[in-house]
Design an enzyme around this catalytic site. Structure first.
Site, PDB file in Angstrom:
ATOM      1  N   LYS A   1     -10.513 -11.140 -76.655  1.00 55.26           N
ATOM      2  CA  LYS A   1     -11.514 -11.825 -75.820  1.00 55.26           C
ATOM      3  C   LYS A   1     -12.857 -11.915 -76.550  1.00 55.26           C
ATOM      4  O   LYS A   1     -13.308 -12.993 -76.901  1.00 55.26           O
ATOM      5  CB  LYS A   1     -11.645 -11.132 -74.480  1.00 55.26           C
ATOM      6  CG  LYS A   1     -10.323 -11.227 -73.694  1.00 55.26           C
ATOM      7  CD  LYS A   1     -10.206 -10.182 -72.654  1.00 55.26           C
ATOM      8  CE  LYS A   1      -8.791  -9.927 -72.198  1.00 55.26           C
ATOM      9  NZ  LYS A   1      -8.063 -11.076 -71.667  1.00 55.26           N
TER      10      LYS A   1
ATOM     11  N   TRP B   1      -5.459  -5.278 -63.232  1.00 55.70           N
ATOM     12  CA  TRP B   1      -5.287  -4.459 -64.437  1.00 55.70           C
ATOM     13  C   TRP B   1      -5.444  -2.977 -64.110  1.00 55.70           C
ATOM     14  O   TRP B   1      -4.731  -2.136 -64.659  1.00 55.70           O
ATOM     15  CB  TRP B   1      -6.243  -4.899 -65.540  1.00 55.70           C
ATOM     16  CG  TRP B   1      -5.965  -6.309 -65.960  1.00 55.70           C
ATOM     17  CD1 TRP B   1      -6.775  -7.395 -65.777  1.00 55.70           C
ATOM     18  CD2 TRP B   1      -4.770  -6.811 -66.584  1.00 55.70           C
ATOM     19  NE1 TRP B   1      -6.164  -8.535 -66.258  1.00 55.70           N
ATOM     20  CE2 TRP B   1      -4.941  -8.201 -66.757  1.00 55.70           C
ATOM     21  CE3 TRP B   1      -3.585  -6.221 -67.015  1.00 55.70           C
ATOM     22  CZ2 TRP B   1      -3.950  -9.013 -67.346  1.00 55.70           C
ATOM     23  CZ3 TRP B   1      -2.601  -7.022 -67.603  1.00 55.70           C
ATOM     24  CH2 TRP B   1      -2.794  -8.402 -67.756  1.00 55.70           C
TER      25      TRP B   1
ATOM     26  N   ASP C   1     -10.995   0.890 -69.501  1.00 57.95           N
ATOM     27  CA  ASP C   1     -10.363  -0.307 -70.038  1.00 57.95           C
ATOM     28  C   ASP C   1     -11.457  -1.368 -70.083  1.00 57.95           C
ATOM     29  O   ASP C   1     -11.867  -1.893 -69.051  1.00 57.95           O
ATOM     30  CB  ASP C   1      -9.213  -0.752 -69.130  1.00 57.95           C
ATOM     31  CG  ASP C   1      -8.666  -2.131 -69.518  1.00 57.95           C
ATOM     32  OD1 ASP C   1      -9.062  -2.669 -70.571  1.00 57.95           O
ATOM     33  OD2 ASP C   1      -7.845  -2.670 -68.741  1.00 57.95           O
TER      34      ASP C   1
HETATM   35  N1  PMP Z   1      -6.990  -5.074 -69.101  1.00 56.47           N
HETATM   36  C1  PMP Z   1      -7.750  -6.148 -68.880  1.00 56.47           C
HETATM   37  C2  PMP Z   1      -9.078  -5.969 -68.199  1.00 56.47           C
HETATM   38  C3  PMP Z   1      -7.315  -7.422 -69.289  1.00 56.47           C
HETATM   39  O1  PMP Z   1      -8.072  -8.484 -69.068  1.00 56.47           O
HETATM   40  C4  PMP Z   1      -6.061  -7.544 -69.931  1.00 56.47           C
HETATM   41  C5  PMP Z   1      -5.532  -8.862 -70.440  1.00 56.47           C
HETATM   42  N2  PMP Z   1      -6.028  -9.995 -69.925  1.00 56.47           N
HETATM   43  C6  PMP Z   1      -5.285  -6.393 -70.104  1.00 56.47           C
HETATM   44  C7  PMP Z   1      -5.793  -5.178 -69.704  1.00 56.47           C
HETATM   45  C8  PMP Z   1      -3.934  -6.456 -70.763  1.00 56.47           C
HETATM   46  O2  PMP Z   1      -4.133  -6.611 -72.105  1.00 56.47           O
HETATM   47  P1  PMP Z   1      -2.967  -6.853 -73.151  1.00 56.47           P
HETATM   48  O3  PMP Z   1      -2.411  -8.207 -72.852  1.00 56.47           O
HETATM   49  O4  PMP Z   1      -3.704  -6.776 -74.446  1.00 56.47           O
HETATM   50  O5  PMP Z   1      -1.971  -5.783 -72.979  1.00 56.47           O
END
Ligand code: PMP
Length: 360
Positions: free
Chosen positions: A196, A103, A172
Protein backbone atom coordinates in the site's frame (compact mmCIF):
# COMPACT_ATOMS: atom_id res chain seq x y z
CA UNK A 1 4.04 4.34 -23.53
CA UNK A 2 0.38 3.91 -22.60
CA UNK A 3 -0.87 6.90 -20.64
CA UNK A 4 -1.11 6.27 -16.90
CA UNK A 5 -4.43 6.83 -15.17
CA UNK A 6 -5.35 7.57 -11.54
CA UNK A 7 -5.33 4.32 -9.57
CA UNK A 8 -7.40 4.50 -6.38
CA UNK A 9 -6.94 0.78 -5.62
CA UNK A 10 -6.62 -0.34 -2.00
CA UNK A 11 -3.52 -2.45 -2.60
CA UNK A 12 -1.48 -3.30 -4.54
CA UNK A 13 -1.63 0.40 -5.19
CA UNK A 14 0.09 3.13 -7.14
CA UNK A 15 3.82 3.71 -6.62
CA UNK A 16 5.81 6.91 -7.19
CA UNK A 17 6.65 7.33 -10.86
CA UNK A 18 10.33 8.01 -10.06
CA UNK A 19 10.48 4.66 -8.24
CA UNK A 20 8.98 2.80 -11.19
CA UNK A 21 11.40 4.49 -13.56
CA UNK A 22 14.42 3.65 -11.44
CA UNK A 23 13.27 0.03 -11.05
CA UNK A 24 12.76 -0.18 -14.82
CA UNK A 25 16.26 1.19 -15.44
CA UNK A 26 17.79 -1.45 -13.15
CA UNK A 27 15.92 -4.43 -14.54
CA UNK A 28 18.61 -5.20 -17.12
CA UNK A 29 21.54 -4.18 -14.97
CA UNK A 30 21.58 -3.13 -11.34
CA UNK A 31 23.91 -0.15 -11.53
CA UNK A 32 26.95 -1.23 -13.50
CA UNK A 33 26.89 -4.87 -12.36
CA UNK A 34 25.65 -6.25 -15.70
CA UNK A 35 23.07 -8.34 -13.81
CA UNK A 36 19.48 -7.16 -13.39
CA UNK A 37 17.95 -6.64 -9.96
CA UNK A 38 15.62 -9.61 -10.52
CA UNK A 39 18.58 -11.85 -11.31
CA UNK A 40 21.05 -11.08 -8.54
CA UNK A 41 21.82 -13.75 -5.95
CA UNK A 42 20.54 -12.79 -2.52
CA UNK A 43 24.09 -13.47 -1.29
CA UNK A 44 25.72 -11.16 -3.83
CA UNK A 45 27.51 -8.03 -2.68
CA UNK A 46 25.28 -5.88 -4.90
CA UNK A 47 22.08 -7.30 -3.40
CA UNK A 48 23.43 -7.12 0.15
CA UNK A 49 23.91 -3.38 -0.31
CA UNK A 50 20.27 -3.08 -1.46
CA UNK A 51 19.06 -5.12 1.53
CA UNK A 52 21.08 -3.17 4.06
CA UNK A 53 20.04 0.17 2.61
CA UNK A 54 16.34 -0.73 2.81
CA UNK A 55 16.70 -1.65 6.47
CA UNK A 56 18.80 1.42 7.26
CA UNK A 57 16.21 3.71 5.63
CA UNK A 58 13.39 2.07 7.61
CA UNK A 59 15.31 2.76 10.80
CA UNK A 60 16.23 6.30 9.85
CA UNK A 61 12.78 7.41 8.67
CA UNK A 62 10.81 5.85 11.52
CA UNK A 63 13.47 6.38 14.21
CA UNK A 64 13.78 2.66 14.97
CA UNK A 65 16.52 1.96 17.52
CA UNK A 66 18.70 -1.13 17.97
CA UNK A 67 16.19 -2.32 20.58
CA UNK A 68 14.10 -3.49 17.63
CA UNK A 69 14.58 -5.84 14.73
CA UNK A 70 13.48 -4.73 11.26
CA UNK A 71 12.49 -7.87 9.36
CA UNK A 72 11.40 -8.56 5.79
CA UNK A 73 9.09 -11.57 5.69
CA UNK A 74 6.73 -13.24 3.23
CA UNK A 75 3.20 -14.59 3.66
CA UNK A 76 1.54 -11.18 3.84
CA UNK A 77 0.05 -9.52 6.88
CA UNK A 78 -2.20 -12.58 7.00
CA UNK A 79 0.68 -14.82 8.07
CA UNK A 80 1.36 -12.35 10.90
CA UNK A 81 -2.19 -12.97 12.13
CA UNK A 82 -0.85 -16.47 12.93
CA UNK A 83 2.81 -15.78 13.74
CA UNK A 84 1.96 -13.16 16.37
CA UNK A 85 -0.05 -15.52 18.60
CA UNK A 86 2.19 -18.51 17.83
CA UNK A 87 5.17 -16.56 19.14
CA UNK A 88 3.58 -14.39 21.83
CA UNK A 89 0.58 -16.27 23.22
CA UNK A 90 0.90 -19.38 25.38
CA UNK A 91 -2.07 -21.78 25.69
CA UNK A 92 -2.94 -20.59 29.19
CA UNK A 93 -2.62 -16.88 28.41
CA UNK A 94 -5.09 -14.33 27.07
CA UNK A 95 -4.51 -11.85 24.26
CA UNK A 96 -6.71 -8.77 23.92
CA UNK A 97 -8.00 -7.69 20.51
CA UNK A 98 -9.55 -4.37 19.47
CA UNK A 99 -12.01 -5.41 16.78
CA UNK A 100 -12.52 -2.57 14.32
CA UNK A 101 -13.01 -4.35 11.02
CA UNK A 102 -12.68 -7.46 8.91
CA UNK A 103 -8.89 -7.62 9.25
CA UNK A 104 -9.05 -7.44 13.05
CA UNK A 105 -11.63 -10.22 12.97
CA UNK A 106 -9.29 -12.37 10.90
CA UNK A 107 -6.39 -11.67 13.26
CA UNK A 108 -8.60 -12.56 16.23
CA UNK A 109 -9.69 -15.85 14.63
CA UNK A 110 -6.05 -16.95 14.24
CA UNK A 111 -5.21 -16.06 17.86
CA UNK A 112 -8.12 -18.26 19.02
CA UNK A 113 -6.23 -21.26 17.64
CA UNK A 114 -3.32 -20.60 20.03
CA UNK A 115 -4.78 -19.47 23.34
CA UNK A 116 -7.51 -17.41 24.98
CA UNK A 117 -8.72 -14.18 23.43
CA UNK A 118 -10.59 -11.24 24.90
CA UNK A 119 -12.37 -8.62 22.81
CA UNK A 120 -11.37 -5.30 24.41
CA UNK A 121 -13.74 -3.32 22.17
CA UNK A 122 -15.68 -3.74 18.96
CA UNK A 123 -17.41 -1.46 16.47
CA UNK A 124 -19.28 -4.27 14.76
CA UNK A 125 -22.63 -2.94 16.04
CA UNK A 126 -22.56 -0.20 13.37
CA UNK A 127 -20.76 -2.14 10.64
CA UNK A 128 -17.36 -0.86 11.79
CA UNK A 129 -17.98 2.77 10.82
CA UNK A 130 -16.19 4.12 13.91
CA UNK A 131 -13.27 3.59 16.29
CA UNK A 132 -14.50 2.85 19.84
CA UNK A 133 -13.45 5.44 22.42
CA UNK A 134 -12.93 3.04 25.31
CA UNK A 135 -11.60 -0.47 25.83
CA UNK A 136 -12.02 -2.99 28.61
CA UNK A 137 -8.90 -5.10 28.96
CA UNK A 138 -8.45 -8.52 30.51
CA UNK A 139 -6.48 -8.65 33.76
CA UNK A 140 -3.03 -9.50 32.34
CA UNK A 141 -3.05 -9.66 28.55
CA UNK A 142 -0.09 -11.39 26.88
CA UNK A 143 -0.40 -8.56 24.35
CA UNK A 144 -2.95 -6.12 22.96
CA UNK A 145 -3.55 -6.22 19.18
CA UNK A 146 -5.16 -3.51 17.06
CA UNK A 147 -5.49 -2.54 13.40
CA UNK A 148 -4.36 1.07 13.04
CA UNK A 149 -6.16 1.70 9.73
CA UNK A 150 -9.19 -0.25 8.61
CA UNK A 151 -8.70 -0.48 4.86
CA UNK A 152 -12.19 -1.76 4.10
CA UNK A 153 -14.27 0.44 6.38
CA UNK A 154 -12.26 3.66 6.02
CA UNK A 155 -11.58 4.28 9.71
CA UNK A 156 -8.31 4.95 11.49
CA UNK A 157 -6.97 5.31 15.03
CA UNK A 158 -5.73 8.88 15.43
CA UNK A 159 -3.30 7.72 18.12
CA UNK A 160 -2.18 4.52 19.80
CA UNK A 161 -4.70 3.05 22.25
CA UNK A 162 -3.74 3.24 25.93
CA UNK A 163 -3.05 -0.25 27.18
CA UNK A 164 -2.50 -1.72 30.67
CA UNK A 165 1.01 -1.02 32.00
CA UNK A 166 3.50 -3.55 30.70
CA UNK A 167 1.17 -5.07 28.08
CA UNK A 168 2.99 -5.31 24.73
CA UNK A 169 1.15 -3.36 22.03
CA UNK A 170 0.95 -5.17 18.67
CA UNK A 171 -0.32 -3.45 15.55
CA UNK A 172 -1.39 -4.44 12.07
CA UNK A 173 -0.45 -1.25 10.23
CA UNK A 174 -0.76 -2.72 6.73
CA UNK A 175 -2.54 0.28 5.30
CA UNK A 176 -0.90 3.19 7.12
CA UNK A 177 2.64 2.09 7.96
CA UNK A 178 5.09 4.83 6.87
CA UNK A 179 2.25 7.22 5.98
CA UNK A 180 2.94 9.30 9.08
CA UNK A 181 5.55 9.47 11.88
CA UNK A 182 5.75 6.31 13.95
CA UNK A 183 6.09 6.58 17.75
CA UNK A 184 7.92 3.28 17.73
CA UNK A 185 8.59 3.10 21.47
CA UNK A 186 4.83 2.64 22.02
CA UNK A 187 4.96 -0.64 20.14
CA UNK A 188 6.27 -4.09 20.91
CA UNK A 189 5.56 -5.31 17.39
CA UNK A 190 4.21 -3.55 14.32
CA UNK A 191 3.69 -5.20 10.95
CA UNK A 192 2.28 -4.55 7.54
CA UNK A 193 2.20 -5.80 3.98
CA UNK A 194 4.23 -3.51 1.73
CA UNK A 195 1.69 -3.24 -1.06
CA UNK A 196 0.00 0.00 0.00
CA UNK A 197 2.46 2.65 1.15
CA UNK A 198 5.79 0.91 0.79
CA UNK A 199 6.21 -1.13 -2.37
CA UNK A 200 4.92 -4.18 -4.22
CA UNK A 201 3.09 -7.16 -2.72
CA UNK A 202 5.13 -10.10 -1.48
CA UNK A 203 7.02 -8.44 1.39
CA UNK A 204 5.77 -7.99 4.93
CA UNK A 205 7.63 -5.57 7.13
CA UNK A 206 7.83 -6.61 10.79
CA UNK A 207 9.37 -4.36 13.43
CA UNK A 208 9.70 -6.27 16.68
CA UNK A 209 11.32 -5.49 20.03
CA UNK A 210 14.30 -7.70 20.83
CA UNK A 211 12.87 -9.13 24.07
CA UNK A 212 9.86 -10.53 22.18
CA UNK A 213 12.14 -12.23 19.67
CA UNK A 214 14.21 -13.78 22.44
CA UNK A 215 11.19 -14.85 24.53
CA UNK A 216 9.39 -16.70 21.71
CA UNK A 217 8.94 -20.50 21.81
CA UNK A 218 11.64 -22.64 20.20
CA UNK A 219 9.47 -25.58 19.25
CA UNK A 220 7.70 -23.85 16.36
CA UNK A 221 8.63 -24.58 12.74
CA UNK A 222 11.82 -22.74 11.88
CA UNK A 223 10.14 -20.37 9.41
CA UNK A 224 7.45 -19.49 11.97
CA UNK A 225 9.86 -18.17 14.61
CA UNK A 226 10.86 -14.50 14.53
CA UNK A 227 14.32 -15.46 15.82
CA UNK A 228 15.07 -17.25 12.55
CA UNK A 229 14.71 -14.00 10.61
CA UNK A 230 16.27 -11.84 13.33
CA UNK A 231 19.34 -14.07 13.65
CA UNK A 232 20.00 -14.09 9.89
CA UNK A 233 19.12 -10.50 8.98
CA UNK A 234 16.02 -11.74 7.07
CA UNK A 235 18.37 -13.88 4.96
CA UNK A 236 17.80 -17.33 6.47
CA UNK A 237 16.28 -18.34 3.15
CA UNK A 238 15.81 -16.45 -0.12
CA UNK A 239 14.00 -13.23 0.74
CA UNK A 240 11.70 -11.41 -1.72
CA UNK A 241 14.65 -9.53 -3.20
CA UNK A 242 12.83 -7.42 -5.78
CA UNK A 243 10.19 -6.30 -3.29
CA UNK A 244 12.85 -5.31 -0.76
CA UNK A 245 14.67 -3.39 -3.51
CA UNK A 246 11.50 -1.45 -4.38
CA UNK A 247 10.83 -0.74 -0.69
CA UNK A 248 14.31 0.81 -0.55
CA UNK A 249 13.47 3.01 -3.54
CA UNK A 250 10.14 4.07 -2.00
CA UNK A 251 11.86 4.91 1.29
CA UNK A 252 14.43 7.01 -0.58
CA UNK A 253 11.51 8.78 -2.26
CA UNK A 254 9.86 9.39 1.15
CA UNK A 255 13.14 10.82 2.42
CA UNK A 256 13.31 13.13 -0.59
CA UNK A 257 9.79 14.37 0.17
CA UNK A 258 11.05 15.42 3.62
CA UNK A 259 10.37 12.25 5.63
CA UNK A 260 7.29 10.90 7.38
CA UNK A 261 6.06 14.25 8.74
CA UNK A 262 6.15 15.69 5.23
CA UNK A 263 4.26 12.78 3.64
CA UNK A 264 1.71 12.93 6.46
CA UNK A 265 1.12 16.60 5.69
CA UNK A 266 0.36 15.86 2.04
CA UNK A 267 -1.74 12.81 2.96
CA UNK A 268 -3.77 14.98 5.31
CA UNK A 269 -4.27 17.66 2.66
CA UNK A 270 -5.48 15.10 0.12
CA UNK A 271 -7.93 13.47 2.55
CA UNK A 272 -9.18 16.79 3.98
CA UNK A 273 -9.95 18.09 0.52
CA UNK A 274 -11.96 15.00 -0.36
CA UNK A 275 -13.85 14.90 2.96
CA UNK A 276 -14.65 18.63 2.66
CA UNK A 277 -16.21 18.00 -0.71
CA UNK A 278 -18.16 15.00 0.60
CA UNK A 279 -19.40 16.94 3.64
CA UNK A 280 -21.06 19.61 1.52
CA UNK A 281 -22.32 17.28 -1.21
CA UNK A 282 -26.02 16.57 -1.47
CA UNK A 283 -25.49 13.35 -3.41
CA UNK A 284 -22.35 11.78 -1.89
CA UNK A 285 -21.89 10.97 1.81
CA UNK A 286 -18.85 9.63 3.68
CA UNK A 287 -19.56 6.37 5.54
CA UNK A 288 -17.16 6.70 8.52
CA UNK A 289 -17.91 8.78 11.61
CA UNK A 290 -16.15 12.14 11.44
CA UNK A 291 -13.78 11.50 14.36
CA UNK A 292 -12.73 8.11 12.99
CA UNK A 293 -12.05 8.97 9.35
CA UNK A 294 -9.11 7.37 7.60
CA UNK A 295 -6.58 9.50 5.74
CA UNK A 296 -5.70 6.49 3.63
CA UNK A 297 -9.02 5.00 2.52
CA UNK A 298 -11.92 7.42 2.05
CA UNK A 299 -15.18 5.45 1.87
CA UNK A 300 -18.36 7.06 0.56
CA UNK A 301 -21.75 6.32 -1.01
CA UNK A 302 -24.34 8.07 -3.18
CA UNK A 303 -27.04 6.52 -0.95
CA UNK A 304 -28.41 4.64 -3.97
CA UNK A 305 -26.71 1.38 -5.00
CA UNK A 306 -27.57 1.80 -8.68
CA UNK A 307 -26.04 5.30 -8.71
CA UNK A 308 -22.92 4.00 -6.92
CA UNK A 309 -22.44 1.56 -9.76
CA UNK A 310 -23.09 4.24 -12.35
CA UNK A 311 -20.57 6.57 -10.72
CA UNK A 312 -17.85 3.92 -10.54
CA UNK A 313 -18.37 3.17 -14.26
CA UNK A 314 -18.41 6.85 -15.18
CA UNK A 315 -15.27 7.54 -13.16
CA UNK A 316 -13.50 4.65 -14.85
CA UNK A 317 -14.32 6.12 -18.25
CA UNK A 318 -12.73 9.37 -17.05
CA UNK A 319 -9.50 7.56 -16.10
CA UNK A 320 -10.22 7.13 -12.37
CA UNK A 321 -9.81 3.44 -11.61
CA UNK A 322 -10.23 1.23 -8.54
CA UNK A 323 -13.00 3.23 -6.86
CA UNK A 324 -15.43 0.37 -6.21
CA UNK A 325 -15.88 -0.12 -2.47
CA UNK A 326 -15.33 -3.46 -0.75
CA UNK A 327 -18.35 -5.73 -1.10
CA UNK A 328 -19.06 -5.65 2.65
CA UNK A 329 -19.55 -1.86 2.60
CA UNK A 330 -20.60 -1.16 -0.99
CA UNK A 331 -20.32 2.31 -2.46
CA UNK A 332 -16.92 3.76 -3.25
CA UNK A 333 -13.47 3.79 -1.72
CA UNK A 334 -10.70 6.17 -2.72
CA UNK A 335 -7.34 4.95 -1.44
CA UNK A 336 -4.94 7.88 -1.11
CA UNK A 337 -1.67 6.29 -0.03
CA UNK A 338 1.66 8.16 -0.03
CA UNK A 339 2.24 7.85 -3.75
CA UNK A 340 -1.25 8.90 -4.80
CA UNK A 341 -0.92 12.34 -6.43
CA UNK A 342 -2.94 15.34 -5.12
CA UNK A 343 -4.05 16.05 -8.71
CA UNK A 344 -5.92 12.72 -8.65
CA UNK A 345 -8.05 13.99 -5.76
CA UNK A 346 -8.89 17.11 -7.76
CA UNK A 347 -9.87 14.92 -10.72
CA UNK A 348 -12.13 12.80 -8.48
CA UNK A 349 -13.84 15.86 -7.02
CA UNK A 350 -14.37 17.21 -10.53
CA UNK A 351 -15.95 13.89 -11.58
CA UNK A 352 -18.22 13.90 -8.52
CA UNK A 353 -19.27 17.46 -9.18
CA UNK A 354 -20.29 16.63 -12.75
CA UNK A 355 -22.09 13.48 -11.62
CA UNK A 356 -23.97 15.41 -8.99
CA UNK A 357 -25.09 17.97 -11.55
CA UNK A 358 -26.45 15.21 -13.78
CA UNK A 359 -27.93 13.08 -11.02
CA UNK A 360 -29.40 15.64 -8.68
N1 PMP B 1 -4.54 -6.07 7.34
C1 PMP B 1 -4.99 -4.99 6.69
C2 PMP B 1 -5.32 -3.76 7.48
C3 PMP B 1 -5.15 -5.02 5.29
O1 PMP B 1 -5.60 -3.95 4.65
C4 PMP B 1 -4.82 -6.20 4.59
C5 PMP B 1 -4.91 -6.31 3.09
N2 PMP B 1 -5.71 -5.45 2.43
C6 PMP B 1 -4.38 -7.31 5.32
C7 PMP B 1 -4.23 -7.20 6.68
C8 PMP B 1 -4.03 -8.61 4.63
O2 PMP B 1 -2.82 -8.44 4.02
P1 PMP B 1 -2.15 -9.53 3.08
O3 PMP B 1 -3.01 -9.60 1.86
O4 PMP B 1 -0.81 -8.92 2.84
O5 PMP B 1 -2.10 -10.80 3.82
Amino acid sequence: MTERIYNFAAGPACLPIEVLEEARDNLLSLGKTGIGILEHSHRSKAYMAVHEEAEALCRELAGISEDYQVLFLQGGASLQFSMVPMNLLARDQTADYLVTGAWSQKALAEARRCGNVHIACSSEDRNFCYIPKTCTFSSRPAYVHFTSNNTIFGTEFTREPDVPAGAPLVCDASSDLFSRPLPISRYALIYGGAQKNLGPSGVTLVVIRNDLVEGGPKDLGTMLQYRTYAGEHSLYNTPPTFGIYVIGLVLKWIKKQGGLAAVEKVNRQKADKLYSYLDQSRRFRPTADRDSRSLMNVTFVTQDAALDEKFVARAKQAGLDGLKGHRSVGGMRASLYNAFPPAGVDALIQAMREFERENG
